[in-house]
Scaffold this motif. Sequence first.
Motif, PDB file in Angstrom:
ATOM      1  N   LEU A   4       0.833  -1.198   0.000  1.00 39.71           N
ATOM      2  CA  LEU A   4       0.000   0.000   0.000  1.00 39.71           C
ATOM      3  C   LEU A   4       0.873   1.255   0.000  1.00 39.71           C
ATOM      4  N   LEU A   5       1.979   1.201   0.707  1.00 37.77           N
ATOM      5  CA  LEU A   5       2.934   2.319   0.700  1.00 37.77           C
ATOM      6  C   LEU A   5       3.472   2.538  -0.718  1.00 37.77           C
ATOM      7  N   LEU A   6       3.773   1.461  -1.414  1.00 35.12           N
ATOM      8  CA  LEU A   6       4.214   1.553  -2.802  1.00 35.12           C
ATOM      9  C   LEU A   6       3.149   2.219  -3.658  1.00 35.12           C
ATOM     10  N   LYS A   7       1.898   1.842  -3.437  1.00 33.74           N
ATOM     11  CA  LYS A   7       0.782   2.425  -4.196  1.00 33.74           C
ATOM     12  C   LYS A   7       0.676   3.928  -3.961  1.00 33.74           C
ATOM     13  N   LEU A   8       0.814   4.346  -2.711  1.00 31.02           N
ATOM     14  CA  LEU A   8       0.771   5.773  -2.397  1.00 31.02           C
ATOM     15  C   LEU A   8       1.921   6.514  -3.075  1.00 31.02           C
ATOM     16  N   GLY A   9       3.099   5.924  -3.025  1.00 31.07           N
ATOM     17  CA  GLY A   9       4.251   6.569  -3.641  1.00 31.07           C
ATOM     18  C   GLY A   9       4.106   6.709  -5.142  1.00 31.07           C
ATOM     19  N   ILE A  10       3.656   5.652  -5.799  1.00 27.47           N
ATOM     20  CA  ILE A  10       3.465   5.685  -7.247  1.00 27.47           C
ATOM     21  C   ILE A  10       2.475   6.781  -7.641  1.00 27.47           C
ATOM     22  N   SER A  11       1.424   6.950  -6.856  1.00 19.79           N
ATOM     23  CA  SER A  11       0.418   7.963  -7.175  1.00 19.79           C
ATOM     24  C   SER A  11       1.008   9.366  -7.202  1.00 19.79           C
TER      25      SER A  11
ATOM     26  N   GLU B  40      -1.573  -6.241  -9.139  1.00 22.64           N
ATOM     27  CA  GLU B  40      -1.548  -4.779  -9.040  1.00 22.64           C
ATOM     28  C   GLU B  40      -0.188  -4.287  -8.584  1.00 22.64           C
ATOM     29  N   VAL B  41       0.345  -4.915  -7.545  1.00 25.99           N
ATOM     30  CA  VAL B  41       1.645  -4.520  -7.000  1.00 25.99           C
ATOM     31  C   VAL B  41       2.744  -4.723  -8.037  1.00 25.99           C
ATOM     32  N   ALA B  42       2.663  -5.805  -8.808  1.00 22.00           N
ATOM     33  CA  ALA B  42       3.674  -6.084  -9.829  1.00 22.00           C
ATOM     34  C   ALA B  42       3.716  -4.979 -10.880  1.00 22.00           C
ATOM     35  N   PHE B  43       2.569  -4.418 -11.216  1.00 21.12           N
ATOM     36  CA  PHE B  43       2.556  -3.304 -12.162  1.00 21.12           C
ATOM     37  C   PHE B  43       3.141  -2.030 -11.542  1.00 21.12           C
ATOM     38  N   TYR B  44       2.928  -1.823 -10.244  1.00 23.42           N
ATOM     39  CA  TYR B  44       3.559  -0.677  -9.590  1.00 23.42           C
ATOM     40  C   TYR B  44       5.083  -0.817  -9.617  1.00 23.42           C
TER      41      TYR B  44
ATOM     42  N   ALA C 269      10.277   1.077 -11.718  1.00 23.23           N
ATOM     43  CA  ALA C 269      11.524   0.839 -12.438  1.00 23.23           C
ATOM     44  C   ALA C 269      11.616   1.711 -13.684  1.00 23.23           C
ATOM     45  N   ALA C 270      10.505   1.824 -14.419  1.00 29.92           N
ATOM     46  CA  ALA C 270      10.508   2.620 -15.646  1.00 29.92           C
ATOM     47  C   ALA C 270      10.641   4.110 -15.349  1.00 29.92           C
ATOM     48  N   ARG C 271      10.008   4.588 -14.306  1.00 30.39           N
ATOM     49  CA  ARG C 271      10.025   6.018 -13.967  1.00 30.39           C
ATOM     50  C   ARG C 271      11.342   6.448 -13.324  1.00 30.39           C
ATOM     51  N   PHE C 272      11.745   5.683 -12.293  1.00 32.47           N
ATOM     52  CA  PHE C 272      12.801   6.147 -11.399  1.00 32.47           C
ATOM     53  C   PHE C 272      14.014   5.220 -11.332  1.00 32.47           C
TER      54      PHE C 272
END
Length: 477
Positions: free
Chosen positions: A213-220, A339-343, A348-351
């Motif tokens: 969930l932390l990963l999801k918040l960060g990606i957003s 879902e997490v795998a796509f985050y 990786a692609a962004r940062f």
Amino acid sequence: MKNRIITASILFVMLSCTRDDVNLDQHATYEAIPESLVTYAEKELSDYMNTPNVNENNFRLTMQYWQEVTYVSESNYNFTNRNVSDNIWGLNYINVLNNLQKAKDLINVYQPAASEISGWEVKKKNQLAIIDMMMVYTYQNMVDLFGNIPYSQALNNAQYQLPAYDNAADIYASLITRLNSDIANITNGGSFGSGDVYYKGDLSKWKKFGNSLLLKLGISLSDVNPTLAKTTITSAISGGVMTSLDDSCKFQYLSSSPNYNPIYENVFANNRDDFFGAKPLVDFLNSTNDNRVTKFFDDVDGAYIGQVVGQPGNFEDFSAPGTFAYTSTTPGNILTYTEVAFYLAEAAARFNLGGDPKTLYDKAVSASFLEWGLTNAQADDYLTANPFDAVNWKKSIGQQAWVAMYNQANVSYNFYRRLDYPVLVAPLTAISNAEGKVPVRLQYPTLEASTNGTNYTNAGTAIGGDKLTTKLFWDKF
């Protein structure tokens, strides 16, 4: 916004509680135990996230997965007639958040017996952390639908009967802080056990949930606050996110009413043929020779056919939802490994965080195939024909997340707004308020306008107008 405590009259287990005079308030419950409130909140959250009921959740329509058969108002973005925003507001604030807050309150005042004292403080911290993670999840979902919402003054009706709306970016920052604290507070010891339907009190699973969930918040936050996004994503990955489908957070429904899957309730149990496939998704699946179409939809004489968005049609002429929708025990998705795998692929692609973008993209697509009962070999063939585009990674991840999140439409809506893929086109028949576009948020509830008018007006002004076309703070492009 009224704050009430609502508990279910029928739960998955018989739970002991006493009611006040139901003639005075049939929803009031006293002497409830935290486990019963958690169970109920988990079910209500799952019901909302998974239902296709047009009164509550229309994102399968907005994301052009499904199309309505006869009554096509919601496919054309008319959410006002059914008070959709009011229903979402009530479901999340009252049925989920208030019950979780009440569970917190009960845990905090509980006086353990002498035999419980030795392990109580650890168990208490674990229980509070689990509850708070669910609250963080719910608040994020509400921000992602509306923008600014009541937060710091919410859930405290005694002090704030007309709660102010907090800035959405500030809420996100607070949620990240809360979640980091929750993750740190989980230690070996007691929890909720069977009262927690999601993970049965498995603390290792909850820790992975928290980091995911932390990963999801960060990606957003990637486009609006890349510094906070990167630190949040890095913390999540190092802390340990989901690594397999077994880690997915799901709600296991039962075979009989009222505890069967809400998709089943709406497409089968109510004896109504209200939905079939929408043309954009079905055509995309056909054009890419995607085996998942056999799981997502039923065929029509060997073909998969979707209807034009915004238009009605004969149920027999188009592909109905697949077997999963007609199965009462299909689990409800909350946060899945796919879902997490796509985050992770996006990070990786962004940062350049967490690994190689193509490798992580392939893992994400493969996870989706496996989630739907297909094979790694089928996923490999699909990826060979539809490889990752390192130059236009937003298109690759956006389109494939759209397909993979077919049964997580709220999540798909976030990918779509953040990555601007797939390219969805509003129907010509859409309501004028949509301004010829696919909506990028929901309008505030009409009840808020009438009962909390000043704060409602201030919130609408602060976000740039209470419109379907007003972008959220993190939706920058």
